[in-house]
Scaffold this motif. Structure first.
Motif, PDB file in Angstrom:
ATOM      1  N   SER A  46       0.822  -1.212   0.000  1.00  0.00           N
ATOM      2  CA  SER A  46       0.000   0.000   0.000  1.00  0.00           C
ATOM      3  C   SER A  46       0.858   1.265   0.000  1.00  0.00           C
ATOM      4  O   SER A  46       0.381   2.332  -0.383  1.00  0.00           O
ATOM      5  CB  SER A  46      -0.943  -0.001   1.195  1.00  0.00           C
ATOM      6  OG  SER A  46      -0.210   0.023   2.401  1.00  0.00           O
ATOM      7  N   ASP A  47       2.130   1.159   0.410  1.00  0.00           N
ATOM      8  CA  ASP A  47       3.038   2.305   0.405  1.00  0.00           C
ATOM      9  C   ASP A  47       3.788   2.455  -0.914  1.00  0.00           C
ATOM     10  O   ASP A  47       4.440   3.462  -1.142  1.00  0.00           O
ATOM     11  CB  ASP A  47       4.065   2.185   1.536  1.00  0.00           C
ATOM     12  CG  ASP A  47       3.429   2.301   2.904  1.00  0.00           C
ATOM     13  OD1 ASP A  47       2.331   2.890   2.998  1.00  0.00           O
ATOM     14  OD2 ASP A  47       4.024   1.798   3.873  1.00  0.00           O
ATOM     15  N   MET A  48       3.696   1.457  -1.787  1.00  0.00           N
ATOM     16  CA  MET A  48       4.454   1.468  -3.038  1.00  0.00           C
ATOM     17  C   MET A  48       3.715   2.222  -4.135  1.00  0.00           C
ATOM     18  O   MET A  48       2.513   2.071  -4.301  1.00  0.00           O
ATOM     19  CB  MET A  48       4.698   0.045  -3.534  1.00  0.00           C
ATOM     20  CG  MET A  48       5.612  -0.766  -2.700  1.00  0.00           C
ATOM     21  SD  MET A  48       5.799  -2.383  -3.438  1.00  0.00           S
ATOM     22  CE  MET A  48       6.450  -3.289  -2.057  1.00  0.00           C
ATOM     23  N   GLU A  49       4.463   3.026  -4.861  1.00  0.00           N
ATOM     24  CA  GLU A  49       3.931   3.655  -6.064  1.00  0.00           C
ATOM     25  C   GLU A  49       4.217   2.767  -7.268  1.00  0.00           C
ATOM     26  O   GLU A  49       3.374   2.607  -8.144  1.00  0.00           O
ATOM     27  CB  GLU A  49       4.563   5.030  -6.255  1.00  0.00           C
ATOM     28  CG  GLU A  49       3.967   5.835  -7.380  1.00  0.00           C
ATOM     29  CD  GLU A  49       4.515   7.237  -7.412  1.00  0.00           C
ATOM     30  OE1 GLU A  49       5.197   7.559  -8.391  1.00  0.00           O
ATOM     31  OE2 GLU A  49       4.277   7.984  -6.452  1.00  0.00           O
ATOM     32  N   SER A  50       5.429   2.192  -7.311  1.00  0.00           N
ATOM     33  CA  SER A  50       5.779   1.259  -8.383  1.00  0.00           C
ATOM     34  C   SER A  50       6.862   0.314  -7.897  1.00  0.00           C
ATOM     35  O   SER A  50       7.621   0.629  -6.985  1.00  0.00           O
ATOM     36  CB  SER A  50       6.253   2.011  -9.627  1.00  0.00           C
ATOM     37  OG  SER A  50       7.489   2.637  -9.380  1.00  0.00           O
ATOM     38  N   ALA A  51       6.910  -0.839  -8.532  1.00  0.00           N
ATOM     39  CA  ALA A  51       7.946  -1.832  -8.266  1.00  0.00           C
ATOM     40  C   ALA A  51       8.260  -2.531  -9.581  1.00  0.00           C
ATOM     41  O   ALA A  51       7.368  -3.050 -10.242  1.00  0.00           O
ATOM     42  CB  ALA A  51       7.484  -2.838  -7.225  1.00  0.00           C
ATOM     43  N   PRO A  97      21.019  -9.611 -18.885  1.00  0.00           N
ATOM     44  CA  PRO A  97      21.207  -8.387 -19.667  1.00  0.00           C
ATOM     45  C   PRO A  97      19.868  -7.828 -20.159  1.00  0.00           C
ATOM     46  O   PRO A  97      18.954  -8.580 -20.498  1.00  0.00           O
ATOM     47  CB  PRO A  97      22.079  -8.800 -20.846  1.00  0.00           C
ATOM     48  CG  PRO A  97      21.810 -10.258 -21.006  1.00  0.00           C
ATOM     49  CD  PRO A  97      21.495 -10.781 -19.620  1.00  0.00           C
ATOM     50  N   ILE A  98      19.773  -6.518 -20.200  1.00  0.00           N
ATOM     51  CA  ILE A  98      18.530  -5.835 -20.541  1.00  0.00           C
ATOM     52  C   ILE A  98      18.074  -6.160 -21.959  1.00  0.00           C
ATOM     53  O   ILE A  98      16.882  -6.307 -22.210  1.00  0.00           O
ATOM     54  CB  ILE A  98      18.688  -4.311 -20.356  1.00  0.00           C
ATOM     55  CG1 ILE A  98      18.847  -3.992 -18.870  1.00  0.00           C
ATOM     56  CG2 ILE A  98      17.507  -3.554 -20.930  1.00  0.00           C
ATOM     57  CD1 ILE A  98      19.108  -2.539 -18.569  1.00  0.00           C
ATOM     58  N   LYS A  99      19.006  -6.287 -22.893  1.00  0.00           N
ATOM     59  CA  LYS A  99      18.610  -6.502 -24.293  1.00  0.00           C
ATOM     60  C   LYS A  99      17.866  -7.812 -24.503  1.00  0.00           C
ATOM     61  O   LYS A  99      17.110  -7.952 -25.457  1.00  0.00           O
ATOM     62  CB  LYS A  99      19.819  -6.425 -25.214  1.00  0.00           C
ATOM     63  CG  LYS A  99      20.826  -7.542 -25.018  1.00  0.00           C
ATOM     64  CD  LYS A  99      21.993  -7.393 -25.954  1.00  0.00           C
ATOM     65  CE  LYS A  99      22.981  -8.530 -25.722  1.00  0.00           C
ATOM     66  NZ  LYS A  99      24.108  -8.449 -26.609  1.00  0.00           N
ATOM     67  N   ASN A 100      18.008  -8.773 -23.615  1.00  0.00           N
ATOM     68  CA  ASN A 100      17.338 -10.066 -23.746  1.00  0.00           C
ATOM     69  C   ASN A 100      16.096 -10.202 -22.859  1.00  0.00           C
ATOM     70  O   ASN A 100      15.359 -11.170 -22.994  1.00  0.00           O
ATOM     71  CB  ASN A 100      18.292 -11.202 -23.398  1.00  0.00           C
ATOM     72  CG  ASN A 100      19.474 -11.267 -24.338  1.00  0.00           C
ATOM     73  OD1 ASN A 100      19.401 -10.815 -25.473  1.00  0.00           O
ATOM     74  ND2 ASN A 100      20.566 -11.814 -23.866  1.00  0.00           N
ATOM     75  N   ASN A 101      15.880  -9.254 -21.930  1.00  0.00           N
ATOM     76  CA  ASN A 101      14.817  -9.415 -20.940  1.00  0.00           C
ATOM     77  C   ASN A 101      14.013  -8.130 -20.771  1.00  0.00           C
ATOM     78  O   ASN A 101      14.589  -7.059 -20.549  1.00  0.00           O
ATOM     79  CB  ASN A 101      15.417  -9.799 -19.583  1.00  0.00           C
ATOM     80  CG  ASN A 101      16.165 -11.104 -19.646  1.00  0.00           C
ATOM     81  OD1 ASN A 101      15.568 -12.156 -19.811  1.00  0.00           O
ATOM     82  ND2 ASN A 101      17.476 -11.052 -19.534  1.00  0.00           N
ATOM     83  N   GLU A 102      12.702  -8.265 -20.827  1.00  0.00           N
ATOM     84  CA  GLU A 102      11.810  -7.144 -20.578  1.00  0.00           C
ATOM     85  C   GLU A 102      11.646  -6.954 -19.061  1.00  0.00           C
ATOM     86  O   GLU A 102      11.639  -7.936 -18.312  1.00  0.00           O
ATOM     87  CB  GLU A 102      10.426  -7.421 -21.185  1.00  0.00           C
ATOM     88  CG  GLU A 102      10.415  -7.452 -22.685  1.00  0.00           C
ATOM     89  CD  GLU A 102      10.625  -6.063 -23.299  1.00  0.00           C
ATOM     90  OE1 GLU A 102      10.109  -5.088 -22.753  1.00  0.00           O
ATOM     91  OE2 GLU A 102      11.340  -6.007 -24.300  1.00  0.00           O
ATOM     92  N   PRO A 103      11.474  -5.711 -18.589  1.00  0.00           N
ATOM     93  CA  PRO A 103      11.234  -5.504 -17.171  1.00  0.00           C
ATOM     94  C   PRO A 103       9.845  -6.027 -16.771  1.00  0.00           C
ATOM     95  O   PRO A 103       8.910  -6.009 -17.567  1.00  0.00           O
ATOM     96  CB  PRO A 103      11.315  -3.989 -17.002  1.00  0.00           C
ATOM     97  CG  PRO A 103      11.108  -3.430 -18.352  1.00  0.00           C
ATOM     98  CD  PRO A 103      11.552  -4.472 -19.319  1.00  0.00           C
ATOM     99  N   VAL A 104       9.733  -6.488 -15.535  1.00  0.00           N
ATOM    100  CA  VAL A 104       8.472  -6.990 -15.011  1.00  0.00           C
ATOM    101  C   VAL A 104       7.940  -5.949 -14.033  1.00  0.00           C
ATOM    102  O   VAL A 104       8.590  -5.620 -13.033  1.00  0.00           O
ATOM    103  CB  VAL A 104       8.656  -8.343 -14.280  1.00  0.00           C
ATOM    104  CG1 VAL A 104       7.354  -8.819 -13.685  1.00  0.00           C
ATOM    105  CG2 VAL A 104       9.234  -9.370 -15.227  1.00  0.00           C
ATOM    106  N   VAL A 105       6.755  -5.406 -14.326  1.00  0.00           N
ATOM    107  CA  VAL A 105       6.132  -4.407 -13.455  1.00  0.00           C
ATOM    108  C   VAL A 105       5.305  -5.164 -12.424  1.00  0.00           C
ATOM    109  O   VAL A 105       4.340  -5.837 -12.765  1.00  0.00           O
ATOM    110  CB  VAL A 105       5.259  -3.427 -14.264  1.00  0.00           C
ATOM    111  CG1 VAL A 105       4.595  -2.427 -13.351  1.00  0.00           C
ATOM    112  CG2 VAL A 105       6.088  -2.733 -15.322  1.00  0.00           C
ATOM    113  N   LEU A 106       5.680  -5.023 -11.149  1.00  0.00           N
ATOM    114  CA  LEU A 106       5.016  -5.753 -10.071  1.00  0.00           C
ATOM    115  C   LEU A 106       3.880  -4.944  -9.460  1.00  0.00           C
ATOM    116  O   LEU A 106       2.888  -5.489  -8.996  1.00  0.00           O
ATOM    117  CB  LEU A 106       6.034  -6.146  -9.003  1.00  0.00           C
ATOM    118  CG  LEU A 106       7.208  -6.988  -9.515  1.00  0.00           C
ATOM    119  CD1 LEU A 106       8.262  -7.119  -8.435  1.00  0.00           C
ATOM    120  CD2 LEU A 106       6.711  -8.354  -9.936  1.00  0.00           C
ATOM    121  N   VAL A 107       4.044  -3.631  -9.396  1.00  0.00           N
ATOM    122  CA  VAL A 107       3.011  -2.737  -8.838  1.00  0.00           C
ATOM    123  C   VAL A 107       2.840  -1.581  -9.773  1.00  0.00           C
ATOM    124  O   VAL A 107       3.767  -1.022 -10.292  1.00  0.00           O
ATOM    125  CB  VAL A 107       3.393  -2.228  -7.441  1.00  0.00           C
ATOM    126  CG1 VAL A 107       2.379  -1.209  -6.947  1.00  0.00           C
ATOM    127  CG2 VAL A 107       3.482  -3.366  -6.451  1.00  0.00           C
TER     128      VAL A 107
END
Length: 55
Positions: free
Chosen positions: A34-39, A45-55
């Motif tokens: 409840s205190d998180m705006e984003s996670a 390596p970034i070029k092979n993996n997309e970020p995972v948005v948790l919150v």
């Protein structure tokens, strides 16, 4: 290697650098959602993996 970046509603933030064989869930669960705006979890390596948005 993974990076977990958490931004809170008061604009403070914390970044964890986690080795591949260490689970990232305990780092995420130690903070109140409840205190998180984003996670965001980023696998390197970034070029092979997309970020995972948790919150």
């Amino acid at each position: 290697m993974k990076k977990l970046k958490i931004v809170f509603k008061d604009k403070s933030q914390i970044t964890y650098t986690i080795k591949d064989y260490v689970p990232w869930e305990p780092y995420f669960e130690r903070h109140s959602k409840s205190d998180m705006e984003s996670a965001i979890l980023q696998q390197y390596p970034i070029k092979n993996n997309e970020p995972v948005v948790l919150v």
